[in-house]
Each structure stands twice: as C-alpha cells, then as structure tokens.
Design a protein around this motif. Sequence first.
Motif, PDB file in Angstrom:
ATOM      1  N   GLN A 182       0.873  -1.170   0.000  1.00 51.64           N
ATOM      2  CA  GLN A 182       0.000   0.000   0.000  1.00 51.64           C
ATOM      3  C   GLN A 182       0.917   1.229   0.000  1.00 51.64           C
ATOM      4  O   GLN A 182       1.802   1.342   0.850  1.00 51.64           O
ATOM      5  N   HIS A 184       1.539   4.249   1.045  1.00 49.52           N
ATOM      6  CA  HIS A 184       1.358   5.300   2.036  1.00 49.52           C
ATOM      7  C   HIS A 184       2.694   5.552   2.729  1.00 49.52           C
ATOM      8  O   HIS A 184       3.581   4.700   2.746  1.00 49.52           O
ATOM      9  N   CYS A 236     -11.912   0.490   2.793  1.00 50.85           N
ATOM     10  CA  CYS A 236     -10.930   1.097   3.686  1.00 50.85           C
ATOM     11  C   CYS A 236     -11.084   0.518   5.090  1.00 50.85           C
ATOM     12  O   CYS A 236     -11.999   0.905   5.825  1.00 50.85           O
ATOM     13  N   TRP A 240     -14.411   3.272   6.908  1.00 46.74           N
ATOM     14  CA  TRP A 240     -13.783   4.312   7.744  1.00 46.74           C
ATOM     15  C   TRP A 240     -14.431   4.324   9.130  1.00 46.74           C
ATOM     16  O   TRP A 240     -15.632   4.477   9.278  1.00 46.74           O
ATOM     17  N   CYS A 256      -7.837   4.982  10.386  1.00 45.18           N
ATOM     18  CA  CYS A 256      -7.076   3.984   9.640  1.00 45.18           C
ATOM     19  C   CYS A 256      -5.600   4.340   9.801  1.00 45.18           C
ATOM     20  O   CYS A 256      -5.271   5.489  10.135  1.00 45.18           O
ATOM     21  N   CYS A 311     -10.218   3.871  -0.583  1.00 43.66           N
ATOM     22  CA  CYS A 311      -9.284   4.393   0.413  1.00 43.66           C
ATOM     23  C   CYS A 311      -9.232   5.918   0.371  1.00 43.66           C
ATOM     24  O   CYS A 311      -8.896   6.510  -0.658  1.00 43.66           O
ATOM     25  N   ARG A 312      -9.549   6.547   1.495  1.00 36.46           N
ATOM     26  CA  ARG A 312      -9.525   8.018   1.576  1.00 36.46           C
ATOM     27  C   ARG A 312      -8.086   8.542   1.477  1.00 36.46           C
ATOM     28  O   ARG A 312      -7.853   9.612   0.901  1.00 36.46           O
ATOM     29  N   CYS A 313      -7.165   7.818   2.064  1.00 36.01           N
ATOM     30  CA  CYS A 313      -5.774   8.277   2.057  1.00 36.01           C
ATOM     31  C   CYS A 313      -5.180   8.180   0.650  1.00 36.01           C
ATOM     32  O   CYS A 313      -4.403   9.041   0.234  1.00 36.01           O
ATOM     33  N   GLN A 314      -5.549   7.145  -0.077  1.00 36.26           N
ATOM     34  CA  GLN A 314      -5.073   7.012  -1.456  1.00 36.26           C
ATOM     35  C   GLN A 314      -5.701   8.076  -2.353  1.00 36.26           C
ATOM     36  O   GLN A 314      -5.034   8.639  -3.239  1.00 36.26           O
ATOM     37  N   ASP A 326     -11.888   6.918  -4.910  1.00 36.27           N
ATOM     38  CA  ASP A 326     -10.551   6.341  -4.956  1.00 36.27           C
ATOM     39  C   ASP A 326     -10.156   6.091  -6.415  1.00 36.27           C
ATOM     40  O   ASP A 326     -10.826   5.331  -7.124  1.00 36.27           O
TER      41      ASP A 326
END
Length: 361
Positions: A182, A184, A236, A240, A256, A311-314, A326
């Motif tokens: 992943q 991140h 995610c 979330w 997360c 995925c919010r971070c992606q 996403d």
Amino acid sequence: MTPAPPWALLAELTHACPLRCGYCSNPVELIGRSSELSTRQWSEVFRQAGALGVVHTHLSGGEPLLRRDLPDLVAAADGAGLYTQLVTSGVGLGQRRLAALAGAGLRSVQLSVQHADPVAAELIAGARSFAAKGRAARLVRAAGLPLGLNAVLHRGNLDALDGLIRLALDWGAERIELANTQYHGWAARNRAALLPTSAQVEHARARVAHWRERLGDALELVWVAPDLLDAIAKPCMGGWGAVSLTVTPDGTVLPCPAAGTLPGLDLPNVKDRELAWIWRESEAFNAYRGEAWMPDPCRSCALRTADHGGCRCQAYALTGDAARTDPACRHAPDHHLVHALTHDATPAPHRPAYAYREGGP
C-alpha cells in the motif's frame, strides 16, 4: 446513528525500528521516542479499548520489542480482555524475552519477512536480519504460540512468492499474509521502485491459487489484492471508523493507519479524550462514515456498501482531495492517474534502487 463498537486496535507502540524497509507505510516524519506514551498511558488505552468492545490488539511499531516495558504492556492488554498479537521483525526476540511475553499473556506472533533468499531479504530490509527471523520463528513454535508470517509484496519479491510460501511451511507458520504494497508513508516515496508489472501480479495470483489447492488447510494463505493494478477499490479497513482504530506512539487516534496524512481532520489524542468519545463523537472518525460524504459515481454505485468508496488516504495522495472517489476504481473520474502509474511500471532490475528510511527516531 451510534456506530457499532470496534473489534480491533492497532497499537503502534514505537516508530523506532532496526530495519529500513523501503515499503514501510509508517509516516515520513516518525514520532520520536521522547513523545511515546508511557507504560501507564498505554495501560489506560488498553483498559478503555476493552471497555469499548475491542477484543483484539496488534502490538506493532516500528519494532515493539524496543519497548523495554513490553511485558507490562502485554499484561495490561491481556488484563483488559484483549487478545494480544505481537507484530515484529523478530530482531531482538530471544528465549528469555519470549518467555516473559508469553508469561504476561501474549497469544500469538506475526513475523515480517521480506524474501525467502537471505541476500535478497536483507537488500529489501536494508539491514542484516534474516537469521534473526529464522531463530525467532523457531522460538515461537517451541513456545507453543501460533505463528504467522507477513510478506509485503512488490516488484522485488513477487516473483519469489513460491519461496515465501515454502519458507512459511519450513518455519512452521500457520498463516502467511501476502500483502501487496500500500503506497502510504515512506512507501509512497519508493513507489517507482516497488510498483510491479501486471504480469508479475497475475503470475503471483495464479501461484497463490495453485498453493491453496495443493495445501488445503495446512497453511492459511491470505492474498491482499493490489488495488492499483486490479482497478477495484478496496474497502478502507472495512469502512472508515467501522471495525478498527489505530493509536500512534504519541497517542494520536486514527480511523485507519494512514489517516495522519489527511489535512483538516483535527485528529484526537488519548491524552485529551476517552477512546469511547473519540470513536463515537469525534469529527475525524465521523468524517467519512456512511454514504452522505460520497460524490458520484460512488453515491449511485451498487458497490458503495461493499467498498465504501475505497481508500480516503489514497484518494488524497493521488488527487489532493480525500473525498474523491478512490482513483484505483476503474469507474473513478481520476482513474487515468492510476492507469498512468501502472502502465509505466517496468520489470524489476537486478538491484532495485530503494530509498531506505532511517531505522526510527
């Protein structure tokens, strides 16, 4: 609507680590040892987690064995009714240390592996560690504790998947998690060196199917899909703020593990608020719960209850907007960004050029 209680807690006890893995998903800016929660503070976190409904905690890092109070933390988590699993590189896990941890209530161990070949493994890890992992595996099995392996997959080891599975069998593991990288934290900096080709992924997927048929129940094989190459958004963390929470070394609480990268969340801290309030009431944990926040095409997509918009971070890393669909999803307006990344992936060189991170503060 009041959210259902979480069942899992990722306790990042420290960011310090003897390894320098280029695929590390911990933040680029690590939390220093002087800012870590104390034994008393972590014990209170575990008490609150148990009262909230958590039943399972991963004691992770960095390398949790670098916490001298680790047996006390295991005992505190066990006393709070939590199943405790140590997530470790194996470096520093000797017989006496393991006996102390088992005596304190440790229930299982997950050991990270980078490759089945020692030279390749240490190239990926950026440190000598392979022999220590083998010793740790033998000690865990001798102690009668369940052993799992975790292998983060990428361009440099996907072609060696057969060897990783054989290693799990040789070391007596009951489970191996084959987790495609992943992108991140630090891993995002190494994406060009880590991103595999579609051919590598498809070959590895076929080998997993082969081994599952061959081994049956003898070894649990968990394949964590490469969403960027599959063009399918992954849920995610089960949604979330839906099933788990992460507490970082300084007490920041995340919906997360990578949520610390998102701007404007006003992330809560266990030093200021109770876990129950954080889980139920905090703005950060409610930011992307449910479906009201979703844009189209997620809002009208039949998969929204399964992938939760991905995925919010992606989404933030690739588009600059955490509320976007996403881009891993083939239906996303920004999917062309992912297509460009994966289309440009080339076969692995003999020695991938990783940017190694420092081993921790």
